[in-house]
Design an enzyme around this catalytic site. Sequence first.
Site, PDB file in Angstrom:
ATOM      1  N   PRO A   1      32.247  33.584  44.439  1.00 16.78           N
ATOM      2  CA  PRO A   1      32.941  34.681  45.300  1.00 16.78           C
ATOM      3  C   PRO A   1      34.503  34.694  44.949  1.00 16.78           C
ATOM      4  CG  PRO A   1      31.676  32.955  46.488  1.00 16.78           C
ATOM      5  CD  PRO A   1      31.623  32.461  45.109  1.00 16.78           C
ATOM      6  N   LYS A   2      35.073  35.758  45.155  1.00 18.06           N
ATOM      7  CA  LYS A   2      36.340  36.007  45.109  1.00 18.06           C
ATOM      8  C   LYS A   2      37.113  35.992  46.618  1.00 18.06           C
ATOM      9  CE  LYS A   2      40.025  38.901  43.113  1.00 18.06           C
ATOM     10  NZ  LYS A   2      41.178  38.731  44.262  1.00 18.06           N
TER      11      LYS A   2
END
Length: 344
Positions: free
Chosen positions: A30-31
Amino acid sequence: MNLPIPTDYAVAESEQANELPGGEGWQYEPKWDGFRCLAFRDGDEVELRSKAGKPLGRYFPDVVEALRALNAKRFVLDGEIVVPVGDTLSFEELQLRLHPAASRVQKLAAAHPALLVAFDLLLGPRGGALADCPLAERRAKLEAFAGQFFGERVRLSPATTDANKATAWLEQGERGLDGVMAKRLELPYQSGERAGMVKVKNVRTVDCVVGGFRYAQKEPIVGSLLLGLYGDDGLLHHVGFCSSISREERRELTPRLEALRKAPGFTGSAPGGPSRWSAMNPRSTEWEPLAPELVVEVGYDAFTGGRFRHGTRFYRWRPDKAPEQCTFGQLGPAGRSSLRMLQG
């Protein structure tokens, strides 16, 4: 500090792409919608450094204390500082931390404590630096480190080699995520480089009323469209701008907009309020109000504090949609809270 990795060590960068790479050899993460941070600890000393190498500790004393409370006395982590509020992450609360008054920072930290989400380990509690090791090895060591030492305010970021799962993270619209990262498993840490790491950002679309426009700086053609959404109060509120229009389109659009000029444009919050940029650029507050007749579909990556965080991307005009249908309700809540990804 007496560590083999200096506190001015440059973080690994990334290239932006429109879609996730597939095939073998990729790890997806995930960013997070937070502040990138390298966290250093050597005994009782803890340092937080931003992506630009600036000290962050004074703004996040709660994260400093969380790292100092870990039983590991020596490490360097790469991660993201985020601030949970309720069941999601708040970028607005994160920005509020950048305040010059320590008393204000302490008050904010007490109300909404921040946490560090770690996604790489550059130095473990024993042995030398890990930056020259491939990501696959660093990830394994990070997971072992997290299992032994992490607590409530220092979390492990999820990771997968399954491209379908990573695509689902994008499509499900997890609140608090800014997109998905893809990293080559065989590469060492790319300090200051963009090789082997790709980011794909969440992009959503929304229909907005064009409540005004600004002229370009150097010629009398449209420079940007000023966007509005209707609130529960029935008023049209300014929420951002769109300037991703070609020069030719700007010329054609100018007389059309000029024919629609009519005050007030925005009946709720309006553009042109005081800002730190106004003194540097007096023209930044000048705009032309329009009758609320035109609807445009734009793409955006984040919406916080009642505004699009960045400029939006023009997609198309929507003559089929009534301006009154352009409400804040289009924006969410989008998907599930990303905090569930950090549980346990």
